[in-house]
Design a protein around this motif. Structure first.
Motif, PDB file in Angstrom:
ATOM      1  N   SER A  48       1.387  -1.112  -0.356  1.00 35.04           N
ATOM      2  CA  SER A  48       0.049  -0.052   0.005  1.00 35.04           C
ATOM      3  C   SER A  48       0.289   1.523   0.350  1.00 35.04           C
ATOM      4  CB  SER A  48      -0.798  -0.363   1.023  1.00 35.04           C
ATOM      5  OG  SER A  48      -0.118   0.105   2.596  1.00 35.04           O
ATOM      6  N   THR A  49       1.928   1.106   0.867  1.00 38.97           N
ATOM      7  CA  THR A  49       3.456   2.768   0.880  1.00 38.97           C
ATOM      8  C   THR A  49       4.334   2.111  -0.013  1.00 38.97           C
ATOM      9  OG1 THR A  49       4.089   1.386   2.798  1.00 38.97           O
ATOM     10  CG2 THR A  49       1.717   2.868   2.967  1.00 38.97           C
ATOM     11  N   GLY A  50       4.630   1.078  -1.024  1.00 37.95           N
ATOM     12  CA  GLY A  50       5.691   0.699  -1.555  1.00 37.95           C
ATOM     13  C   GLY A  50       6.922   0.981  -0.269  1.00 37.95           C
ATOM     14  N   ALA A  51       7.040   0.787   1.387  1.00 35.43           N
ATOM     15  CA  ALA A  51       8.159   0.492   2.033  1.00 35.43           C
ATOM     16  C   ALA A  51       8.475  -0.787   2.042  1.00 35.43           C
ATOM     17  CB  ALA A  51       7.123   1.371   3.477  1.00 35.43           C
ATOM     18  N   LYS A  52       9.732  -0.795   2.614  1.00 38.17           N
ATOM     19  CA  LYS A  52      10.346  -1.930   2.418  1.00 38.17           C
ATOM     20  C   LYS A  52      10.931  -1.816   3.848  1.00 38.17           C
ATOM     21  CE  LYS A  52      11.522  -2.342  -2.318  1.00 38.17           C
ATOM     22  NZ  LYS A  52      12.247  -2.446  -3.230  1.00 38.17           N
ATOM     23  N   TRP A  53      11.759  -3.240   4.611  1.00 43.93           N
ATOM     24  CA  TRP A  53      12.496  -2.938   5.636  1.00 43.93           C
ATOM     25  C   TRP A  53      13.377  -4.470   5.292  1.00 43.93           C
ATOM     26  CZ3 TRP A  53       7.401  -2.141   5.510  1.00 43.93           C
ATOM     27  CH2 TRP A  53       6.857  -0.782   6.501  1.00 43.93           C
ATOM     28  N   LEU A  54      14.827  -4.727   5.456  1.00 46.77           N
ATOM     29  CA  LEU A  54      15.631  -6.060   5.888  1.00 46.77           C
ATOM     30  C   LEU A  54      14.734  -6.930   6.843  1.00 46.77           C
ATOM     31  CD1 LEU A  54      19.001  -3.854   5.506  1.00 46.77           C
ATOM     32  CD2 LEU A  54      17.500  -5.198   3.718  1.00 46.77           C
ATOM     33  N   LEU A  55      14.973  -8.340   6.028  1.00 45.59           N
ATOM     34  CA  LEU A  55      14.633  -9.744   6.907  1.00 45.59           C
ATOM     35  C   LEU A  55      15.184  -9.666   8.751  1.00 45.59           C
ATOM     36  CD1 LEU A  55      14.811 -12.334   4.616  1.00 45.59           C
ATOM     37  CD2 LEU A  55      12.984 -10.726   5.010  1.00 45.59           C
ATOM     38  N   ASP A  56      15.875  -7.946   8.801  1.00 45.82           N
ATOM     39  CA  ASP A  56      16.511  -8.267   9.829  1.00 45.82           C
ATOM     40  C   ASP A  56      15.561  -7.172  10.761  1.00 45.82           C
ATOM     41  OD1 ASP A  56      17.257  -5.155   9.351  1.00 45.82           O
ATOM     42  OD2 ASP A  56      19.079  -5.738   9.912  1.00 45.82           O
ATOM     43  N   GLY A  57      14.059  -6.627  10.686  1.00 45.83           N
ATOM     44  CA  GLY A  57      13.820  -5.284  10.544  1.00 45.83           C
ATOM     45  C   GLY A  57      13.841  -3.981  10.120  1.00 45.83           C
ATOM     46  N   THR A  58      15.272  -4.119   9.747  1.00 52.33           N
ATOM     47  CA  THR A  58      15.532  -2.666   9.825  1.00 52.33           C
ATOM     48  C   THR A  58      15.190  -2.225   8.691  1.00 52.33           C
ATOM     49  OG1 THR A  58      17.833  -3.019   8.417  1.00 52.33           O
ATOM     50  CG2 THR A  58      17.483  -2.994  10.888  1.00 52.33           C
ATOM     51  N   VAL A  59      14.507  -0.587   8.455  1.00 53.13           N
ATOM     52  CA  VAL A  59      14.046  -0.380   7.374  1.00 53.13           C
ATOM     53  C   VAL A  59      14.861   0.153   6.020  1.00 53.13           C
ATOM     54  CG1 VAL A  59      13.876   2.739   6.501  1.00 53.13           C
ATOM     55  CG2 VAL A  59      12.878   1.430   9.060  1.00 53.13           C
ATOM     56  N   ALA A  60      14.326  -0.157   4.793  1.00 50.44           N
ATOM     57  CA  ALA A  60      15.441   0.191   3.718  1.00 50.44           C
ATOM     58  C   ALA A  60      14.607   0.904   2.291  1.00 50.44           C
ATOM     59  CB  ALA A  60      15.171  -1.236   2.981  1.00 50.44           C
TER      60      ALA A  60
END
Length: 85
Positions: A48-60
């Motif tokens: 819905s927003t295009g936001a991404k996070w790495l698999l360690d939960g940090t913001v990408a």
């Protein structure tokens, strides 16, 4: 995946023998409870927003906050995981 847990479901990830639990709720608009998905075993994505996070939960990309992580205790010689919400 445990879709009936957390705000929008919880996923357990095993990273070299260390298990992590993340809430699948996007941190961009928590009230909407948009679920993120794992894409290509490489990152979490909020459609819905295009936001991404790495698999360690940090913001990408796009998001400002990491995904919510829960404490995981491994018991029974690694056969049982207790997740503390």
């Amino acid at each position: 995946y445990f879709l009936d847990q957390g705000y929008a479901g919880v996923v357990l990830l095993n990273n070299n023998g260390v298990v992590h639990a993340y809430d699948l709720c996007s941190t961009l608009n928590v009230e909407a409870r948009h679920s993120v998905r794992i894409i290509d075993n490489a990152y979490f994505w909020d459609e819905s927003t295009g936001a991404k996070w790495l698999l360690d939960g940090t913001v990408a990309a796009v998001a400002r906050c990491p995904l919510k992580e829960y404490f995981v205790a491994t018991v029974n010689e690694g056969f049982t995981y207790n997740v503390r919400y």
